[in-house]
Design a protein around this motif. Structure first.
Motif, short mmCIF file in Angstrom:
data_model
loop_
_atom_site.label_atom_id
_atom_site.label_comp_id
_atom_site.label_asym_id
_atom_site.label_seq_id
_atom_site.Cartn_x
_atom_site.Cartn_y
_atom_site.Cartn_z
N THR A 405 0.81 -1.23 0.00
CA THR A 405 0.00 0.00 0.00
C THR A 405 0.83 1.27 0.00
O THR A 405 0.28 2.36 0.16
N LEU A 406 2.16 1.17 -0.13
CA LEU A 406 3.08 2.31 0.02
C LEU A 406 3.05 2.88 1.43
O LEU A 406 3.40 4.03 1.67
N GLY A 407 2.61 2.07 2.34
CA GLY A 407 2.62 2.41 3.76
C GLY A 407 2.82 1.14 4.55
O GLY A 407 2.70 0.03 4.01
N ASP A 408 3.14 1.25 5.82
CA ASP A 408 3.36 0.08 6.66
C ASP A 408 4.40 -0.86 6.05
O ASP A 408 4.14 -2.04 5.78
N TRP A 409 5.58 -0.30 5.80
CA TRP A 409 6.65 -1.10 5.20
C TRP A 409 7.08 -2.21 6.16
O TRP A 409 7.24 -1.98 7.36
N GLU A 410 7.27 -3.41 5.62
CA GLU A 410 7.65 -4.57 6.41
C GLU A 410 9.05 -5.04 6.01
O GLU A 410 9.47 -4.90 4.86
N ASN A 411 9.75 -5.62 6.98
CA ASN A 411 11.07 -6.18 6.70
C ASN A 411 10.91 -7.45 5.86
O ASN A 411 10.20 -8.38 6.25
N ALA A 412 11.57 -7.46 4.71
CA ALA A 412 11.48 -8.61 3.80
C ALA A 412 12.83 -9.27 3.58
O ALA A 412 13.02 -10.00 2.60
N ASN A 413 13.78 -9.04 4.49
CA ASN A 413 15.12 -9.62 4.32
C ASN A 413 15.08 -11.14 4.18
O ASN A 413 15.85 -11.74 3.42
N GLY A 414 14.17 -11.77 4.92
CA GLY A 414 14.11 -13.23 4.90
C GLY A 414 13.69 -13.80 3.56
O GLY A 414 13.90 -15.00 3.31
N ASN A 415 13.12 -12.97 2.70
CA ASN A 415 12.67 -13.45 1.39
C ASN A 415 13.70 -13.24 0.29
O ASN A 415 13.45 -13.58 -0.87
N PHE A 416 14.85 -12.61 0.66
CA PHE A 416 15.86 -12.30 -0.35
C PHE A 416 17.20 -12.95 0.01
O PHE A 416 17.54 -13.10 1.18
N THR A 417 17.93 -13.31 -1.04
CA THR A 417 19.26 -13.90 -0.89
C THR A 417 20.26 -13.04 -1.65
O THR A 417 19.99 -12.63 -2.79
N ARG A 418 21.40 -12.79 -1.01
CA ARG A 418 22.45 -12.03 -1.71
C ARG A 418 23.21 -12.97 -2.64
O ARG A 418 23.70 -14.02 -2.22
N VAL A 419 23.32 -12.55 -3.88
CA VAL A 419 24.02 -13.33 -4.91
C VAL A 419 25.31 -12.60 -5.26
O VAL A 419 25.29 -11.38 -5.51
N PRO A 420 26.45 -13.29 -5.26
CA PRO A 420 27.72 -12.61 -5.60
C PRO A 420 27.64 -11.93 -6.96
O PRO A 420 27.17 -12.51 -7.94
N ASP A 421 28.10 -10.68 -7.00
CA ASP A 421 28.08 -9.91 -8.25
C ASP A 421 29.21 -8.90 -8.18
O ASP A 421 29.22 -8.02 -7.31
N PRO A 422 30.20 -8.99 -9.08
CA PRO A 422 31.32 -8.04 -9.03
C PRO A 422 30.90 -6.60 -9.27
O PRO A 422 31.64 -5.67 -8.91
N ALA A 423 29.73 -6.37 -9.84
CA ALA A 423 29.29 -5.01 -10.13
C ALA A 423 28.72 -4.31 -8.90
O ALA A 423 28.54 -3.10 -8.91
N GLY A 424 28.39 -5.08 -7.86
CA GLY A 424 27.83 -4.45 -6.67
C GLY A 424 26.91 -5.38 -5.92
O GLY A 424 27.05 -6.61 -5.97
N LEU A 425 25.93 -4.81 -5.25
CA LEU A 425 24.97 -5.57 -4.46
C LEU A 425 23.88 -6.14 -5.36
O LEU A 425 23.28 -5.42 -6.16
N LYS A 426 23.61 -7.45 -5.21
CA LYS A 426 22.54 -8.09 -5.97
C LYS A 426 21.74 -8.97 -5.02
O LYS A 426 22.28 -9.87 -4.38
#
Length: 568
Positions: A405-426
């Motif tokens: 809703t563009l409000g009440d932002w929730e933490n979604a870290n658990g749904n994302f995985t960091r993938v190695p990328d030499p260009a930066g954060l992915k």
């Protein structure tokens, strides 16, 4: 004499009686005469004055009836002046019943009580009695409840007509002096209008020590091993051990990135300082350097001085450790124009997020930010976030947040995985369900720690010479000084020496309180303003070069105290 006003007019008969002391009634009396000059006879009062040489003078007060009690009041209250002559009155100061004289601490929460009594013929008149604080009290200030006025080391006790006893409650005002235990003497100051009976009263007051820290080595390096070092100082008496509580914040985790650090440190008796060492742990630093915020925690046994916080940078090598931290990047990226988070918050608070973003992207300057940005795409049914830079800054925390809703932002870290990328954060998320395809995502960036509490206190009070008790924090969004932790009824204080000339312009309020919170501002022991909720302002121009003791006292109910310096 017609139209004599006993409350406001003065008859000065001092000249014949200079140098004399004693009972004024031996030289003045009152007589009532009938005045037949009017159709209805009236009474006049005649003051019969006997001079030292035996001659007499009569002063007729037309249409005014005075008795012996009224005459005593006129003399004792200064409406009839007769040099050093007065009405016999004796004043005595004693400890009040229940006050034992046992030592108390320098705190508004502790007090001792005094009783001031008077006797003699002059008790029918009103009387102001000055009380003085002597000996080692010369360095302290006191809040005197029951006194009419309180200026410096002198208070005034006012007796109403017929009143013979007054009780004073004396509360030592905490200051920044830490001299240990001191003995004060409280006594009635002499005056020709009364005699003083008995001696003064003694009271022992012990002030709490001040503790602060000093960074001896700010870098904890794993290879080759070099621990960071912080020295904890105390002032005041060193006759006993002093245990100081510590808090560890920041991105460095205790026992993971650094060797386990105890939550307490004891300065032994006879010593004024002790060093705390913080070794790095190589096993926990593979992802890059970290920053530890070592903070002295508040305790009843001491006051926190400036500084009471220290940043320690932790890394595998000296090179990555010495270059870590937002302040160092800020100094380099602005060519030394802005060197600290607190300076940026003051000079350009609206641009703080841009600087943090440029720091996270590992850019050389905030001016390069327009060439870079965060991208979001859905690839093979999965949300994908990309950003330049490896996000390995020592004091940077990031998280993925989502909302429908563009409000009440929730933490979604658990749904994302960091993938190695030499260009930066992915960051790649879980496959999107039908319900998730309308969600919004963002990358949230914060500095940990952000602005230090000590910087905020200095900016808010306008003085680096401060002490504090309780829990105070810097609001990360506004840089304002706040206090909201602690139990109901606990008192948090900030004490600062502010030297003039300076324009004082403060705003105070309590947010979310239940009516039991109070926030009070004292200057030199005198209450200036208070609030239990609504915003109140205090403005004053302090002229001259004198130092003034400001104290903000927050007694917590359920709300949050906020202090703003509008003069910045």
């Amino acid at each position: 004499m017609t139209d004599f006003d006993p409350l406001n007019d003065i008859i000065d008969l001092s000249a014949p009686f200079w140098g004399m002391t004693g009972d004024a009634r031996a030289y003045i009396a009152v007589r009532l005469d009938t005045n037949y000059s009017t159709p209805v006879p009236t009474l006049d009062s005649v003051l019969v004055v006997t001079r030292p040489d035996g001659s007499k003078q009569e002063i007729v007060l037309r249409k005014l009836v005075l008795g012996s009690t009224q005459l005593i009041r006129l003399i004792a209250e200064g409406n009839i002046r007769m040099g050093g002559l007065s009405i016999p009155t004796t004043v005595q100061l004693t400890m009040a019943p229940g006050s034992t004289g046992a030592p108390i601490s320098e705190s508004l929460d502790e007090s001792f009580a005094l009783t001031v009594t008077r006797s003699g013929a002059g008790t029918s008149a009103a009387l102001d009695v000055p009380i003085g604080f002597f000996e080692q009290a010369l360095g302290g200030r006191f809040l005197i409840e029951g006194a009419t006025s309180n200026q410096g080391k002198r208070s005034v006790v006012s007796f109403a007509r017929g009143q013979t006893s007054k009780t004073l409650t004396v509360r030592p005002i905490p200051d920044l002096e830490t001299t240990g235990t001191s003995n004060i003497e409280v006594a009635v100051l002499p005056h020709f209008r009364y005699a003083v009976a008995g001696a003064g009263v003694s009271q022992t007051i012990g002030d709490n020590p001040m503790v602060w820290l000093e960074v001896m080595q700010e870098s904890a390096v794993a290879n080759p091993a070099q621990p960071a070092s912080v020295r904890i100082h105390r002032s005041g008496s060193t006759s006993q051990n002093l245990t100081v509580d510590l808090q560890l914040d920041g991105t460095a985790e205790n026992g993971v990135h650094i060797q386990e650090v105890s939550s307490t440190l004891t300065i032994p008796a006879g010593q004024s300082s002790r060093d705390l060492t913080i070794p790095a742990r190589a096993a926990g630093l593979a992802a890059g350097p970290r920053v530890a915020l070592i903070r002295l925690a508040s305790r009843e046994q001491y006051m926190l001085g400036n500084p009471h916080e220290a940043l320690i940078f932790v890394g595998n090598t000296a090179a990555e450790t010495h270059g870590a931290g937002f302040d160092r990047w800020l100094h380099a990226s602005t060519n030394g124009v802005i060197s600290r988070h607190a300076d940026l918050q003051k000079l350009a608070p609206g641009k703080m997020s841009n600087y943090v973003l440029a720091y996270a992207f590992s850019l050389a300057s905030v001016d390069d930010l327009g060439k870079h940005g965060i991208s979001f795409n859905v690839v093979a049914g999965r949300p994908e976030l990309k950003a330049p830079g490896q996000f390995k800054a020592a004091d940077l925390r990031w998280s993925v947040q989502s909302t429908a809703t563009l409000g009440d932002w929730e933490n979604a870290n658990g749904n994302f995985t960091r993938v190695p990328d030499p260009a930066g954060l992915k960051l790649v998320g879980q496959p999107l369900s039908a319900a998730d395809k309308g969600r919004f995502y963002r990358l949230n960036l914060t500095l940990d720690p952000g602005q230090l509490v000590g910087d905020t206190i200095t900016a808010t009070t306008g003085s680096p010479d401060y002490g504090m008790t309780g829990n105070w924090n810097a609001d990360p969004a506004t840089g304002q000084l706040t206090s909201s932790s602690g139990n109901a009824g606990e008192t948090n204080r900030i004490i600062a020496n502010i030297t003039g000339p300076v324009d004082v312009d403060f705003e105070m309020e309590i947010i979310g309180g239940n009516g039991s919170d109070t926030l009070v501002l004292y200057i030199d022991g005198v209450r200036q303003t208070t609030t239990q909720g609504q915003s109140v302002s205090y403005r004053q121009a302090l002229t001259g070069t004198a130092s003034h003791l400001f104290m903000w006292e927050f007694t917590r109910g359920s709300g949050k105290a906020v202090i703003r310096n509008l003069a910045q």
